[in-house]
Design an enzyme around this catalytic site. Sequence first.
Site, PDB file in Angstrom:
ATOM      1  CE  LYS A 271      47.220  18.814  10.155  1.00 14.27           C
ATOM      2  NZ  LYS A 271      48.643  19.077  10.114  1.00 14.27           N
ATOM      3  CG  ASP A 309      50.756  18.865   6.988  1.00 13.58           C
ATOM      4  OD1 ASP A 309      50.937  20.095   6.905  1.00 13.58           O
ATOM      5  OD2 ASP A 309      49.841  18.351   7.664  1.00 13.58           O
ATOM      6  CD  GLU A 373      48.333  -2.542  19.108  1.00 16.02           C
ATOM      7  OE1 GLU A 373      48.124  -2.949  17.953  1.00 16.02           O
ATOM      8  OE2 GLU A 373      49.102  -3.121  19.916  1.00 16.02           O
ATOM      9  N   GLY A 457      59.852  23.721  12.645  1.00 20.18           N
ATOM     10  CA  GLY A 457      58.483  23.542  12.173  1.00 20.18           C
ATOM     11  C   GLY A 457      57.986  24.758  11.413  1.00 20.18           C
TER      12      GLY A 457
HETATM   13  O1  LIG Z   1      49.605  21.571  10.571  1.00 23.11           O
HETATM   14  C1  LIG Z   1      49.176  22.570  10.043  1.00 23.11           C
HETATM   15  C2  LIG Z   1      49.048  23.823  10.778  1.00 23.11           C
HETATM   16  C3  LIG Z   1      47.611  24.289  10.801  1.00 23.11           C
HETATM   17  O2  LIG Z   1      46.826  23.372  11.511  1.00 23.11           O
HETATM   18  C4  LIG Z   1      47.537  25.634  11.548  1.00 23.11           C
HETATM   19  O3  LIG Z   1      47.463  25.583  12.768  1.00 23.11           O
HETATM   20  O4  LIG Z   1      47.598  26.680  10.924  1.00 23.11           O
HETATM   21  C5  LIG Z   1      47.097  24.374   9.374  1.00 23.11           C
HETATM   22  C6  LIG Z   1      47.212  23.039   8.670  1.00 23.11           C
HETATM   23  O5  LIG Z   1      46.807  23.156   7.331  1.00 23.11           O
HETATM   24  C7  LIG Z   1      48.634  22.567   8.667  1.00 23.11           C
HETATM   25  O6  LIG Z   1      48.752  21.300   8.087  1.00 23.11           O
END
Ligand SMILES: O=C1C[C@@](O)(C(=O)O)C[C@@H](O)[C@@H]1O
Length: 490
Positions: A271, A309, A373, A457
């Site tokens: 990311k 996100d 850090e 989540g």
């Molecule tokens: O954190 C996630 C989950 C994800 O990585 C997935 O595993 O489908 C897809 C990403 O776009 C999202 O931000």
Amino acid sequence: MIEAKTQGADLVEIRLDYINDFQPRQDLEILFKDKPLPVIVVFRPKWDGGLYEGDENSRLNALLVALEFGADYIDIERKAASGFLRDANQVKPCDSKIIVSCNVDGATPSTEELEHLVAKMQNTGADIIKLVTDATDITDLVQQFKLLSHCQVPLVTYSRGERGLISQLLCPKFGGFLVYGTMKSNSIPGLPTLDSLIQAYKPEWINEETTVFGLISKPVGHSKGPLLHNPTFRHVGYNGVYVPMFVDDLKEFFRVYSSDFAGYSVGFPYKEAVTAFCDEIHPLAQSIGAVNTIIRRPKDGKLVGYNTDCEASITAIEDAIKQRGCTNEEASLTSPLEGKLFVLAGAGGAGRALAFGARSRGACIVVFDIDYERAKSLAHSVSGEARPFEEIVNFSPPQGAILANATPIGMHPNTDRIPVAAETLGVYQLVFDSVYTPRKTRLLKEAEAAGAIVVSGVEMFLRQAMGQFNLFTGQEAPEDFMREIILAKF
Ligand SMILES: O=C1C[C@@](O)(C(=O)O)C[C@@H](O)[C@@H]1O
């Protein structure tokens, strides 16, 4: 075969070399009597990766018997093809077809070598040709996509291994003849499960016009994104497909697939790194320093990065507090996070999104991360405070604080761990966990028992995917439909 039909297959491959003590006439008669599906018959010899070690003539004769009994397709190895085709053409019913196949082990050959091989296979007089390679990198598959687009006879080509998966999933887009899948009882790395083909990808819906979106991640197989995005595309009548892309090298990936795909989700661990490959980045994603969605802008092909996100996690937290009626009248105009202490475990991509979101709602942030850090740098960007991770277990929050876990602690298979001291959980007004497998982590179970509001989540996953859907399609995400899937599949 009956099981394959029940699971939704259109045809089935039978490997005669796997049958113990195989008696061609007797066994094929039994197998083909009232067969529930069309069959591809394969009798793979040891010299081409199969189990059969006997005499070559007996092997080829058994395949002729299969034709006689009405096999719909016979798969014959390239090296044995010319002789076999000569004999087969004399006995074969006119609607049976011969697939000439070739397995190439090791590194993927060059485009010229592959084209040469395909030409040789075509020259055997095959009805269909099948070429299987090993994928060492997802960029190897570009060769297969090119072959599929140019081949003169029906072609099946795919790459084995986790990195090869999209060669199967996307082959209907490029004109591939069929998609191989594996049954539950017989999983093979790199081949999609029949279940995923039926539930998520539905190859029969994919055509030349289909717009392709991918999840760039490593590993990628755990994601439930395909189970959510694909049915949602179909639900709204959008001709798109969303596939997992196992990427090892971002630079090479974006160089090779410079115009093929319309957009991406970005997952662990890319990311932050992916920001370097975006031509433009939305200001929110820019300040977070993490992108989880990329769109190839249709008018100029530029890659534009977004972060869904952040709003996903913060609105999930805000809505949960509002739903509990924990806001008074005048406070309902502002965020319920305003003035609250927001305790954040984890300063990676997800943690950064949470910290910036919480800050934008007027919360004060304290960040814990095993990389001190990294915690300091995030704390600095949101005018918060960083603490070494070891201190989190002794940290006593003020009454009514918010706790957010953005570490993988508690994720399957290490589900018995929680990041903070259990005794402090009752002090928090709300506990959020970015982990979505399991849906209710131990942290959430204990926080709920201690009286805190909990947010899973899964809720963040749903909301970030809705944000992506809007960006991918330009349409409003159908929330109720997506929620139903989440409830049924997660
Ligand atoms: O954190 C996630 C989950 C994800 O990585 C997935 O595993 O489908 C897809 C990403 O776009 C999202 O931000």
